[in-house]
Design a protein around this motif. Structure first.
Motif, PDB file in Angstrom:
ATOM      1  N   VAL A  47      48.939  42.195  38.118  1.00 44.75           N
ATOM      2  CA  VAL A  47      49.581  41.708  39.347  1.00 44.75           C
ATOM      3  C   VAL A  47      50.865  42.480  39.617  1.00 44.75           C
ATOM      4  O   VAL A  47      51.125  42.923  40.747  1.00 44.75           O
ATOM      5  N   ASP A 108      39.672  37.186  42.586  1.00 44.43           N
ATOM      6  CA  ASP A 108      40.533  38.363  42.420  1.00 44.43           C
ATOM      7  C   ASP A 108      39.716  39.628  42.223  1.00 44.43           C
ATOM      8  O   ASP A 108      40.171  40.722  42.509  1.00 44.43           O
ATOM      9  N   GLU A 112      40.074  43.358  44.224  1.00 43.83           N
ATOM     10  CA  GLU A 112      40.355  44.458  43.290  1.00 43.83           C
ATOM     11  C   GLU A 112      39.342  45.578  43.452  1.00 43.83           C
ATOM     12  O   GLU A 112      39.686  46.759  43.499  1.00 43.83           O
ATOM     13  N   ALA A 197      46.385  39.298  44.154  1.00 41.71           N
ATOM     14  CA  ALA A 197      47.538  38.836  43.387  1.00 41.71           C
ATOM     15  C   ALA A 197      47.768  37.346  43.574  1.00 41.71           C
ATOM     16  O   ALA A 197      48.045  36.613  42.607  1.00 41.71           O
ATOM     17  N   LEU A 200      45.096  35.339  41.747  1.00 47.82           N
ATOM     18  CA  LEU A 200      45.319  35.453  40.304  1.00 47.82           C
ATOM     19  C   LEU A 200      46.465  34.559  39.831  1.00 47.82           C
ATOM     20  O   LEU A 200      46.344  33.859  38.820  1.00 47.82           O
ATOM     21  N   LEU A 201      47.572  34.572  40.538  1.00 48.98           N
ATOM     22  CA  LEU A 201      48.740  33.822  40.096  1.00 48.98           C
ATOM     23  C   LEU A 201      48.469  32.320  40.078  1.00 48.98           C
ATOM     24  O   LEU A 201      48.858  31.616  39.137  1.00 48.98           O
TER      25      LEU A 201
END
Length: 237
Positions: A47, A108, A112, A197, A200-201
């Protein structure tokens, strides 16, 4: 398109490998926790050094911010819908154990891989750092999620087909990224990076890190740092 398909398949192969490893033997909670913690550290590095940094360089703060919000909200509401479907709000029952990690891998993984395809279309080639970070983080994510689902009573067929499906969709995203990259504005890359990002977070804080700490105990923090250091080193190289 063939190069995008090939590199997309390489990047997602660790998802299926992780599921296979989880099926070979029964992994203890402590091992699963340490593996998840290591993967969480690698994802944090991805990230910071690949998605956020790369998105800001390509699309600027507004594009990355929009992507962050979209990715975070998408995972948040998808995860809540999963909980509601299980009938156990705030408590992931046997039916959903490990599935949020698979959902996170999908949400994610798609952007990506799209970024990977966009890079190929732009003639930049494959980012070795991003590819390594994806491989490093996907493996423990898949092992941990698969082990949880198997312990919760899911069949090996279900687990394997789930991860194969995630891998196929993410691979096709690399092809799609390459296809739409022609004439696409730089802001698109920023939005895509930000989306990955953001998803993912939220996944890390809501699912992966709490589970890693609960199962890995006090060793989870150290494993997270090791995973972060390894992925960050690859990114900086």
């Amino acid at each position: 398109m063939l190069d995008a398909l090939l590199w997309g398949a390489v990047a997602t192969s660790s998802l299926v490998v992780g599921a296979a490893l989880a099926m070979l033997r029964r992994w203890s909670d402590a091992v699963v926790g340490i593996v998840l913690a290591f993967g969480a550290g690698a994802l944090i590095a991805a990230v910071a050094f690949e998605l956020a940094e790369g998105g800001l360089a390509e699309g600027g703060p507004l594009a990355v911010g929009a992507g962050l919000a979209a990715g975070a909200l998408t995972f948040f509401f998808a995860d809540r819908a999963l909980e509601a479907g299980s009938g156990r709000r705030g408590n992931r029952g046997a039916g959903t154990a490990g599935v949020p990690l698979a959902l996170g891998a999908l949400l994610d993984g798609v952007p990506e891989q799209a970024v990977l395809g966009i890079g190929l279309a732009a003639g930049d080639g494959v980012s070795a750092a991003l590819l390594a970070a994806v491989l490093i983080s996907n493996l423990p994510e898949s092992v941990g999620s698969s082990a949880d689902m198997l312990r919760a009573g899911r069949s090996r067929r279900f687990v394997l087909l789930l991860w194969l499906g995630v891998a196929v969709v993410c691979t096709l995203a690399a092809v799609g990224g390459r296809a739409i990259a022609e004439g696409a504005p730089p802001a698109l890359t920023g939005v895509v990076d930000g989306f990955a990002a953001g998803a993912l977070l939220v996944m890390l804080v809501d699912a992966m890190i709490p589970e890693a700490r609960a199962k890995g105990g006090t060793d989870a923090g150290l494993a997270t740092v090791v995973g972060f250091a390894g992925a960050a080193s690859l990114s900086l190289l």
